[in-house]
Design a protein around this motif. Structure first.
Motif, short mmCIF file in Angstrom:
data_model
loop_
_atom_site.label_atom_id
_atom_site.label_comp_id
_atom_site.label_asym_id
_atom_site.label_seq_id
_atom_site.Cartn_x
_atom_site.Cartn_y
_atom_site.Cartn_z
N TRP A 1 0.83 -1.20 0.00
CA TRP A 1 0.00 0.00 0.00
C TRP A 1 0.87 1.26 0.00
CZ3 TRP A 1 -5.11 1.09 -0.52
CH2 TRP A 1 -5.59 2.31 -0.06
N LYS A 2 1.95 1.23 0.75
CA LYS A 2 2.81 2.41 0.93
C LYS A 2 3.95 2.48 -0.09
CE LYS A 2 1.88 2.30 5.90
NZ LYS A 2 2.47 2.09 7.26
N GLN A 3 4.19 1.37 -0.78
CA GLN A 3 5.34 1.29 -1.69
C GLN A 3 5.03 1.94 -3.03
OE1 GLN A 3 7.57 -2.40 -3.86
NE2 GLN A 3 7.00 -2.67 -1.69
N LYS A 4 5.99 2.73 -3.56
CA LYS A 4 5.85 3.33 -4.89
C LYS A 4 6.15 2.26 -5.92
CE LYS A 4 7.02 8.02 -3.42
NZ LYS A 4 7.92 9.18 -3.59
N ARG A 5 5.15 1.96 -6.76
CA ARG A 5 5.30 0.88 -7.73
C ARG A 5 4.63 1.23 -9.04
NH1 ARG A 5 3.92 -4.31 -7.33
NH2 ARG A 5 1.75 -3.81 -6.86
N GLY A 6 4.80 0.33 -10.00
CA GLY A 6 4.12 0.48 -11.29
C GLY A 6 4.82 1.45 -12.22
N PRO A 7 4.32 1.57 -13.45
CA PRO A 7 4.91 2.48 -14.44
C PRO A 7 4.97 3.93 -13.97
CG PRO A 7 3.41 0.95 -15.51
CD PRO A 7 3.25 0.74 -14.04
N LYS A 8 4.04 4.34 -13.11
CA LYS A 8 4.02 5.72 -12.62
C LYS A 8 4.84 5.91 -11.34
CE LYS A 8 -0.53 6.82 -14.60
NZ LYS A 8 -1.91 7.33 -14.30
N SER B 1 -8.62 -1.17 -9.86
CA SER B 1 -8.89 0.14 -10.46
C SER B 1 -7.88 1.18 -9.98
CB SER B 1 -10.31 0.62 -10.11
OG SER B 1 -11.28 -0.15 -10.76
N CYS B 2 -7.57 1.15 -8.68
CA CYS B 2 -6.58 2.08 -8.14
C CYS B 2 -5.19 1.79 -8.68
CB CYS B 2 -6.59 2.00 -6.62
SG CYS B 2 -8.01 2.79 -5.83
N MET B 3 -4.84 0.53 -8.80
CA MET B 3 -3.54 0.16 -9.34
C MET B 3 -3.40 0.63 -10.79
SD MET B 3 -3.28 -3.65 -7.65
CE MET B 3 -1.70 -4.12 -8.37
N GLU B 4 -4.52 0.63 -11.49
CA GLU B 4 -4.51 1.06 -12.89
C GLU B 4 -4.43 2.58 -13.01
OE1 GLU B 4 -6.75 -0.55 -16.82
OE2 GLU B 4 -8.05 0.00 -15.15
N THR B 5 -5.29 3.29 -12.28
CA THR B 5 -5.34 4.75 -12.42
C THR B 5 -4.19 5.46 -11.72
OG1 THR B 5 -6.83 4.89 -10.52
CG2 THR B 5 -7.84 4.74 -12.69
N LEU B 6 -3.82 4.98 -10.53
CA LEU B 6 -2.77 5.66 -9.77
C LEU B 6 -1.37 5.20 -10.15
CD1 LEU B 6 -4.35 5.62 -6.18
CD2 LEU B 6 -4.18 7.56 -7.75
N GLN B 7 -1.19 3.89 -10.33
CA GLN B 7 0.15 3.34 -10.53
C GLN B 7 0.47 3.01 -11.98
OE1 GLN B 7 -0.24 0.12 -7.57
NE2 GLN B 7 1.24 1.24 -6.31
N CYS C 1 -5.58 5.97 -2.86
CA CYS C 1 -6.68 5.14 -3.36
C CYS C 1 -7.92 5.36 -2.49
CB CYS C 1 -6.26 3.67 -3.32
SG CYS C 1 -7.57 2.51 -3.81
N ASP C 2 -9.05 5.60 -3.13
CA ASP C 2 -10.31 5.81 -2.43
C ASP C 2 -11.09 4.49 -2.41
OD1 ASP C 2 -12.70 6.59 -1.34
OD2 ASP C 2 -13.10 8.20 -2.79
N LEU C 3 -11.22 3.91 -1.24
CA LEU C 3 -11.94 2.66 -1.06
C LEU C 3 -13.38 2.88 -0.61
CD1 LEU C 3 -9.13 0.59 0.71
CD2 LEU C 3 -9.83 0.46 -1.69
N GLY C 4 -13.81 4.15 -0.69
CA GLY C 4 -15.19 4.46 -0.35
C GLY C 4 -15.36 5.42 0.79
N LYS C 5 -14.29 5.65 1.54
CA LYS C 5 -14.37 6.56 2.68
C LYS C 5 -13.44 7.76 2.52
CE LYS C 5 -15.41 4.81 6.69
NZ LYS C 5 -16.90 4.88 6.59
N GLY C 6 -12.98 7.96 1.30
CA GLY C 6 -12.09 9.07 1.01
C GLY C 6 -10.69 8.57 0.67
N PRO C 7 -9.91 9.36 -0.10
CA PRO C 7 -8.56 8.96 -0.52
C PRO C 7 -7.68 8.58 0.67
CG PRO C 7 -9.25 10.90 -1.72
CD PRO C 7 -10.29 10.68 -0.66
N GLY C 8 -7.14 7.39 0.63
CA GLY C 8 -6.20 6.94 1.65
C GLY C 8 -6.81 6.39 2.91
N VAL C 9 -8.11 6.49 3.08
CA VAL C 9 -8.76 6.01 4.31
C VAL C 9 -9.02 4.51 4.18
CG1 VAL C 9 -10.73 6.21 5.86
CG2 VAL C 9 -9.83 8.25 4.69
N VAL C 10 -8.43 3.76 5.07
CA VAL C 10 -8.53 2.30 5.02
C VAL C 10 -9.48 1.76 6.10
CG1 VAL C 10 -7.25 0.13 5.22
CG2 VAL C 10 -6.25 2.06 3.99
N LYS C 11 -9.33 2.28 7.30
CA LYS C 11 -10.12 1.76 8.43
C LYS C 11 -11.61 1.95 8.17
CE LYS C 11 -9.87 1.55 13.46
NZ LYS C 11 -9.23 0.24 13.41
N GLY C 12 -12.36 0.88 8.27
CA GLY C 12 -13.79 0.93 8.09
C GLY C 12 -14.27 0.74 6.66
#
Length: 267
Positions: A54-61, A103-109, A68-79
């Motif tokens: 989650w914290k590691q810089k990876r991918g072409p970007k 989706s996050c791996m595609e758009t962000l990384q 990554c927004d999992l539904g509770k806002g960018p970067g919020v994991v708990k809950g």
């Protein structure tokens, strides 16, 4: 003759009591076995890997997933885990945890989401998705499931999932409900939870991802559902399919109020 019938009835009653006690003992024994294994659940290793990914810089970007927004806002994991699957405005789709991560791996990384989806379970980036899902699930451990079901697409996916759950097909005329549609069912020594309602804390939907002791693998809900289809002699629905997300929506909404114990440990 009268006494013979009385003894026969008494004997039958005694045998039923012994049978019930034996079943209870088997269930209790399995529960104790799982409790002992949970003290050293290997899922912790996958949790650690997932947090690092989650914290590691990876991918072409060369970017991390921390936005990554999992539904509770960018970067919020708990809950987040106990409210998935849910509708996401940016993709205009109902997504579960694993498909949202892709989706996050595609758009962000900059990863190729289609290639990740086609990769075999447990390999390459699919293995990384499972590790990420394990850590994210653990961050909501002890919380109650409360999936949103107000958006029109969420309602549609719930109804699609319900229809798929009861749909009988394949060479054996099975459905999900064949095993998980009523109380009191079991296969061998394994209790089968009724997933048409809240089956209880840490049971069914509220227990995956989970580490499988029998094969030494970490299984996400996507893999669990794909393997259920295999056992029904259905073709694999493939990773992130609408079918698996819909089933997740159906079971997740039904599990409202159940406590999340994921990542759990299974036989």
């Amino acid at each position: 003759m009268k006494y013979a019938k009385s003894w026969a009835l008494l004997f039958a009653s005694a045998m039923l009591a012994v049978s019930a006690q034996a079943q209870k003992s088997a269930s209790d024994g399995i529960a104790e076995y799982r409790a002992m294994l949970a003290d050293g659940n290997p899922a912790e290793l996958f949790e650690a890997k997932g947090e690092d990914l989650w914290k590691q810089k990876r991918g072409p970007k060369n970017v991390s997933l921390e936005k990554c927004d999992l539904g509770k806002g960018p970067g919020v994991v708990k809950g987040a885990f106990v409210e998935l699957p849910r509708h996401f405005a940016d993709t205009n789709k109902v997504q579960d945890l694993e498909s949202r991560l892709v989706s996050c791996m595609e758009t962000l990384q900059g990863f190729n989401g289609a290639e990740i989806a086609k990769t075999a379970f447990g390999r390459g980036e699919q293995a990384n998705v499972t590790a990420l899902a394990t850590w994210i699930a653990a961050e909501s451990r002890g919380m109650k499931f409360n999936l949103p079901n107000s958006h029109q697409q969420e309602k549609v996916m719930y109804e699609v999932g319900k229809r798929l759950f009861f749909m009988r097909s394949g060479t054996h005329d099975f459905s999900c409900a064949s095993c998980h549609g009523e109380d009191g069912k079991r296969i061998r020594l394994q209790d089968l939870p009724n997933l048409t309602k809240n089956p209880g804390d840490g049971i069914g939907f509220a227990a995956w991802p989970a580490y499988r002791v029998s094969n030494g693998q970490m299984w996400s809900m996507q893999l669990r559902l794909n393997d259920c289809y295999r056992q029904q002699r259905f073709p694999y629905p493939l990773f992130g399919s609408d079918a698996t997300v819909a089933l997740g929506a159906y079971m997740g909404v039904n599990a409202k109020g159940a406590e999340n114990i994921a990542p759990a440990i299974k036989r």
